[in-house]
Design a protein around this motif. Sequence first.
Motif, PDB file in Angstrom:
ATOM      1  N   ARG A 145      -9.264   4.233   6.820  1.00  0.00           N
ATOM      2  CA  ARG A 145      -8.631   5.343   6.114  1.00  0.00           C
ATOM      3  C   ARG A 145      -8.769   5.193   4.592  1.00  0.00           C
ATOM      4  N   SER A 146      -8.648   3.973   4.099  1.00  0.00           N
ATOM      5  CA  SER A 146      -8.591   3.782   2.653  1.00  0.00           C
ATOM      6  C   SER A 146      -9.953   4.027   1.993  1.00  0.00           C
ATOM      7  N   GLU A 200       2.079   5.039   7.467  1.00  0.00           N
ATOM      8  CA  GLU A 200       1.609   6.366   7.884  1.00  0.00           C
ATOM      9  C   GLU A 200       2.747   7.374   7.864  1.00  0.00           C
ATOM     10  N   ASN A 213       1.790   1.761  14.890  1.00  0.00           N
ATOM     11  CA  ASN A 213       0.895   0.755  14.304  1.00  0.00           C
ATOM     12  C   ASN A 213       1.005   0.685  12.781  1.00  0.00           C
ATOM     13  N   TYR A 214       1.453   1.782  12.181  1.00  0.00           N
ATOM     14  CA  TYR A 214       1.746   1.796  10.738  1.00  0.00           C
ATOM     15  C   TYR A 214       3.088   2.492  10.568  1.00  0.00           C
ATOM     16  N   ARG A 230      -5.558   0.440  15.689  1.00  0.00           N
ATOM     17  CA  ARG A 230      -5.655   1.351  14.531  1.00  0.00           C
ATOM     18  C   ARG A 230      -6.360   2.602  15.005  1.00  0.00           C
ATOM     19  N   THR A 249      -8.262   4.267  13.364  1.00  0.00           N
ATOM     20  CA  THR A 249      -9.605   4.222  12.796  1.00  0.00           C
ATOM     21  C   THR A 249     -10.450   3.077  13.368  1.00  0.00           C
ATOM     22  N   ARG A 301       0.839  -1.204   0.000  1.00  0.00           N
ATOM     23  CA  ARG A 301       0.000   0.000   0.000  1.00  0.00           C
ATOM     24  C   ARG A 301       0.877   1.258   0.000  1.00  0.00           C
TER      25      ARG A 301
HETATM   26  O1  G3H Z   1      -4.067   4.012  12.539  1.00  0.00           O
HETATM   27  C1  G3H Z   1      -4.652   4.686  11.693  1.00  0.00           C
HETATM   28  C2  G3H Z   1      -4.577   4.359  10.244  1.00  0.00           C
HETATM   29  O2  G3H Z   1      -4.538   5.478   9.430  1.00  0.00           O
HETATM   30  C3  G3H Z   1      -5.701   3.504   9.842  1.00  0.00           C
HETATM   31  O3  G3H Z   1      -5.642   3.169   8.522  1.00  0.00           O
HETATM   32  O4  G3H Z   1      -8.008   2.433   8.418  1.00  0.00           O
HETATM   33  O5  G3H Z   1      -6.418   1.833   6.646  1.00  0.00           O
HETATM   34  O6  G3H Z   1      -6.241   0.795   8.903  1.00  0.00           O
HETATM   35  P1  G3H Z   1      -6.628   1.974   8.102  1.00  0.00           P
END
Ligand code: G3H
Length: 539
Positions: free
Chosen positions: A476-477, A191, A186-187, A317, A319, A139
């Motif tokens: 997020r995507s 991120e 976490n990313y 996450r 999100t 990604r």
């Molecule tokens: O931790 C926050 C991320 O931006 C979440 O991205 O919703 O694609 O997992 P995601």
Amino acid sequence: MDRLLDTLFPTAEEIPEAYRLGEPLEQRDYLVNGELRRWDGPLATVRSPVWLREGDEEHQVLLGSAPLLDADTALTALDAAVHAYDKGRGAWPTMRVAERIRHVEGFLGRMRLQREAVIKLLMWEIGKNLKDAEKEFDRTCDYIVDTIGALKELDRRSSRFELEQDTLGQIRRTPLGVALCMGPYNYPLNETFTTLIPALIMGNTVVFKPAKFGVLLIRPLLEAFRDSFPAGVINVIYGRGRETVSALMASGKIDVFAFIGTNKAASDLKKLHPRPHRLRAALGLDAKNPGIVLPDADLDNAVSESITGALSFNGQRCTALKILFVHEHVVDSFLEKFQAKLAALKPGMPWTPGVALTPLPEPGKIDYLNGLVSDAVSQGAQVLNPGGGQSRGSFFYPALLYPVNPAMRVYHEEQFGPVVPVVPYSDLQTVVDYVLDSDFGQQLSLFGNDPEAIGRLVDTFANQVGRININAQCQRSPDTFPFNGRKNSAEGTLSVHDALRVFSIRTLVATRFQDSNKQLISEIIRNRQSSFLTTDYIF
Ligand code: G3H
């Protein structure tokens, strides 16, 4: 559950050959001014969330160590970035866009060669399962490709002149200066790169500090950074934030602060900047996204979206769905279905095929989650699922908590982990009030099928959060859509398209529309005497 926990962590021999690690990695390199420098000072120990079984004992895997730079060393990285920017006159900020794109493409090619190494470290350092680790890497590469495409499009639109009220103008986006980029654990790749790459490609110079976990996985990319950009354009530092980053912010030389983390840390760091009006910030912060299940919802869909929404990557996450409000008429059936799906989630090590639940990287996290669960239980909630809340080492089996009410900590705090609080409701207004009174405003999910009810709720919540998801989990995507938040959840909007704007400012070159000026501009363009004033079209 006891048996499951007893055999959860593998012996060294049980780890598939392809994912085994060699000796602990002593990482002493950091990148400043186009050189990999060696740090001879103190190191931070890097441990894995994975533990290994040895006879009757279990011990946490030591992955290696990373430099703990001091403030003075961090400032050398900042000086390199300031020098490379050279008040906007450096080779990088003045380079033609097509050329900057070539540098980023070169980096992407080198980065792809490190796919296997980075994915392996994502599993070992933060416990992300293989499928999600692969997704994170791919990604990120896609994001870079899309960013290049979006910049070409932006530049094509800027390659024309506009005539307004007898004024001829050309408008281009130009860099802001020195950017400090810091991502979350976490990313740690994705991120971070969603700010780092746009910052670079728009002509800013960068100091990048990796996240608190997911540090070693940046090491395989250091040579690619070094070789793909002019000296000082990208600098990579390591160490404790309060020592290194505080010094950078207090210097007043940071122009853009890109940070994903807690709102408290973001505020503390912003306050250190002596000229806050000169600091642009792009922040992704805390969230407590609610899922709201209406009485007419398709429960199978609501449950399956809520399970992944609440528990993918163990709920770590920003999100993630962090609280579920379920109408009392359907709550029993919802909980039954939820438990069945939860029981089917496979615990294990990140490389185990089909694994969904993995160990957690943060020290102290298990105690924190236990504290949330026991607070809720002491106030009347039950852990509904068998084995919920049991833990071993760094592993915490998800706890489905019901009924949750406002007196409990988990109703308010962002758990960022595998605890799923479910609140029954009869009056929808109590749920609306939760959202209105919340300190967070990132996203929410609505589950229901009545057009009148959903339409009304969309209008109610449109001014509360950045994204309303209908019959779908929060996420997020796709990265081309805006990603933002209100209140304590974010500052600024990121997406492939928006990030290019966040890290730049429009500059206008204007002149009165008369013959002498027309001739002057035409000659500049014909003789290619400016990188800004050009009608070049990037293919
Ligand atoms: O931790 C926050 C991320 O931006 C979440 O991205 O919703 O694609 O997992 P995601």
